[in-house]
Design an enzyme around this catalytic site. Structure first.
Site, PDB file in Angstrom:
ATOM      1  N   ARG A  59       0.808  -1.226   0.000  1.00  0.00           N
ATOM      2  CA  ARG A  59       0.000   0.000   0.000  1.00  0.00           C
ATOM      3  C   ARG A  59       0.838   1.272   0.000  1.00  0.00           C
ATOM      4  O   ARG A  59       0.478   2.239  -0.664  1.00  0.00           O
ATOM      5  CB  ARG A  59      -1.029  -0.020   1.126  1.00  0.00           C
ATOM      6  CG  ARG A  59      -0.531   0.180   2.512  1.00  0.00           C
ATOM      7  CD  ARG A  59      -1.591  -0.182   3.493  1.00  0.00           C
ATOM      8  NE  ARG A  59      -1.784  -1.622   3.496  1.00  0.00           N
ATOM      9  CZ  ARG A  59      -2.911  -2.229   3.847  1.00  0.00           C
ATOM     10  NH1 ARG A  59      -3.947  -1.543   4.214  1.00  0.00           N
ATOM     11  NH2 ARG A  59      -2.983  -3.529   3.844  1.00  0.00           N
ATOM     12  N   THR A  60       1.954   1.285   0.703  1.00  0.00           N
ATOM     13  CA  THR A  60       2.737   2.521   0.744  1.00  0.00           C
ATOM     14  C   THR A  60       3.292   2.847  -0.639  1.00  0.00           C
ATOM     15  O   THR A  60       3.172   3.972  -1.130  1.00  0.00           O
ATOM     16  CB  THR A  60       3.870   2.411   1.787  1.00  0.00           C
ATOM     17  OG1 THR A  60       3.289   2.098   3.052  1.00  0.00           O
ATOM     18  CG2 THR A  60       4.640   3.713   1.906  1.00  0.00           C
ATOM     19  N   LYS A  87      25.469  -3.866   2.954  1.00  0.00           N
ATOM     20  CA  LYS A  87      24.208  -3.146   2.802  1.00  0.00           C
ATOM     21  C   LYS A  87      24.461  -1.657   2.608  1.00  0.00           C
ATOM     22  O   LYS A  87      23.887  -1.036   1.722  1.00  0.00           O
ATOM     23  CB  LYS A  87      23.339  -3.388   4.036  1.00  0.00           C
ATOM     24  CG  LYS A  87      21.871  -3.332   3.751  1.00  0.00           C
ATOM     25  CD  LYS A  87      21.094  -3.571   5.021  1.00  0.00           C
ATOM     26  CE  LYS A  87      20.754  -5.029   5.205  1.00  0.00           C
ATOM     27  NZ  LYS A  87      20.160  -5.286   6.509  1.00  0.00           N
ATOM     28  N   ARG A 109      12.269   3.401   1.101  1.00  0.00           N
ATOM     29  CA  ARG A 109      12.008   2.502   2.232  1.00  0.00           C
ATOM     30  C   ARG A 109      13.191   1.559   2.387  1.00  0.00           C
ATOM     31  O   ARG A 109      13.683   1.006   1.402  1.00  0.00           O
ATOM     32  CB  ARG A 109      10.728   1.694   2.004  1.00  0.00           C
ATOM     33  CG  ARG A 109      10.545   0.598   3.044  1.00  0.00           C
ATOM     34  CD  ARG A 109       9.208  -0.063   2.957  1.00  0.00           C
ATOM     35  NE  ARG A 109       8.165   0.765   3.555  1.00  0.00           N
ATOM     36  CZ  ARG A 109       6.971   0.294   3.912  1.00  0.00           C
ATOM     37  NH1 ARG A 109       6.659  -0.964   3.718  1.00  0.00           N
ATOM     38  NH2 ARG A 109       6.083   1.095   4.454  1.00  0.00           N
ATOM     39  N   HIS A 137       8.059   6.361  10.137  1.00  0.00           N
ATOM     40  CA  HIS A 137       7.233   6.187   8.937  1.00  0.00           C
ATOM     41  C   HIS A 137       6.303   7.409   8.919  1.00  0.00           C
ATOM     42  O   HIS A 137       5.120   7.310   9.212  1.00  0.00           O
ATOM     43  CB  HIS A 137       6.453   4.879   9.060  1.00  0.00           C
ATOM     44  CG  HIS A 137       5.735   4.438   7.819  1.00  0.00           C
ATOM     45  ND1 HIS A 137       5.674   5.187   6.668  1.00  0.00           N
ATOM     46  CD2 HIS A 137       5.044   3.298   7.557  1.00  0.00           C
ATOM     47  CE1 HIS A 137       4.964   4.522   5.762  1.00  0.00           C
ATOM     48  NE2 HIS A 137       4.576   3.382   6.275  1.00  0.00           N
TER      49      HIS A 137
END
Ligand code: NCD
Length: 313
Positions: A59-60, A87, A109, A137
């Site tokens: 959804r985001t 990373k 994100r 968030h």
């Protein structure tokens, strides 16, 4: 245009009540646009938005995509698998590559707290945090606030109970910050194993029991039990968790009769919330999704339109 002093949206931390009000007022306007048959505007025409998601999202990501398209921007989606090694290097390398393509906004994100802020230091465009680890968030907290404000008429003085897996929740963190900034009363309800150690410093009232914590609440905000982030056993069993912390009709009776039931999604039905409550008359979970598109339109318009006026570095 009213002055908005930030180039990025990395978190709710650092936003003032006028900043938040400005974003929510603009989001109210964006709701009107989204309810028209003709939903496309020219506000961001010619600008490029890249959604860079290192962590899965339905959804985001889709609501950021729709928001950009409704503002007339060109939107590109990049989903990058999270490689466990190197990373940091992967993150910055990817960011620099995308930066060279001259986007105007990056929506990011990432599973590590702080990763989005680090990236914002390296690129030359606006950056929006779409969730970084268990940190923040911000657009979720804004869309929750918009949902509450539109129904209850205000945020100040409203009692909000945030229930469940607070430990792993960036949604809880951003909501606590926003609601406190706007003068709401915030409670958290969770077992000791699902509370972060610093919770006492976050200006919230802490409860272990749903019955007590829900008493007189105007809003009941349920959190997903984030089993993918749990290394050990934080809860004895899903059944026992539901017994003590799952929102069902009996527990909901302790809140105000007109209390709103919220959940950021994705929901674990039967784990943190009973299905009939998720679909029941007090649930505003679908409204939250609608407000998500509007809030993201408001944020991008505010960051990018003011940015183009050359007001800020
Ligand atoms: C939340 C997230 O990803 O932090 N979901 C969302 O953005 N709609 C909450 C969650 O995953 O439980």
């Amino acid at each position: 245009m009213v002055h908005y002093p930030h180039r990025h949206l990395l978190g709710i931390k650092g936003l003032t009540p006028p900043d938040i009000e400005l974003l929510l007022d603009r989001a109210d306007e964006a709701v009107k646009i989204s309810r028209q048959r003709e939903k496309k505007t020219t506000t961001l025409r010619g600008l490029t938005q890249i959604n860079l998601f290192f962590e899965a999202s339905t959804r985001t990501q889709s609501s950021f995509e729709l928001a950009g398209k409704r503002l007339g921007a060109d939107v590109m989606n990049m989903s990058v698998g999270n490689s466990s090694v190197k990373k940091g290097e992967t993150l910055i390398d990817t960011a620099m590559t995308l930066n060279a393509m001259r986007p105007d906004v990056l929506v990011v994100r990432h599973s590590s707290a702080g990763a989005v802020a680090l990236l914002a230091q390296k690129v030359s465009c606006s950056v929006i945090n779409a969730g970084d680890g268990a940190h923040e968030h911000p657009t979720q907290a804004l869309l929750d606030a918009l949902t509450i404000r539109r129904i209850k008429g205000r945020l100040s003085g409203i009692t909000v109970a945030i229930c469940g897996d607070v430990l792993h929740s960036r949604v809880a963190r951003s909501n606590i910050l926003l609601l406190n900034t706007m003068g709401a009363r915030v409670r958290v309800i969770a077992p000791a194993t699902l509370l972060p150690s610093g919770i006492a410093d976050m200006s919230v009232e802490v409860f272990r029991s749903m019955e007590e914590g829900l008493k007189g609440a105007d809003v009941v905000m349920m959190l997903r039990l984030q089993r993918e982030r749990m290394a050990g056993s934080f809860v004895p069993s899903v059944r026992e968790y539901f017994h003590y912390y799952g929102l069902d009709a009996d527990k909901l009776k302790h809140a105000k009769p007109d209390a709103l039931v919220m959940h950021p999604g994705p929901m674990n039905r039967g784990v943190e919330i009973a299905s009939d409550i998720a679909d029941g008359p007090q649930s505003v979970i679908e409204q939250q999704v609608e407000m998500g598109v509007a809030v993201r339109m408001a944020v991008m318009e505010t960051l990018l339109v003011s940015a183009n006026q050359g007001e800020r570095a």
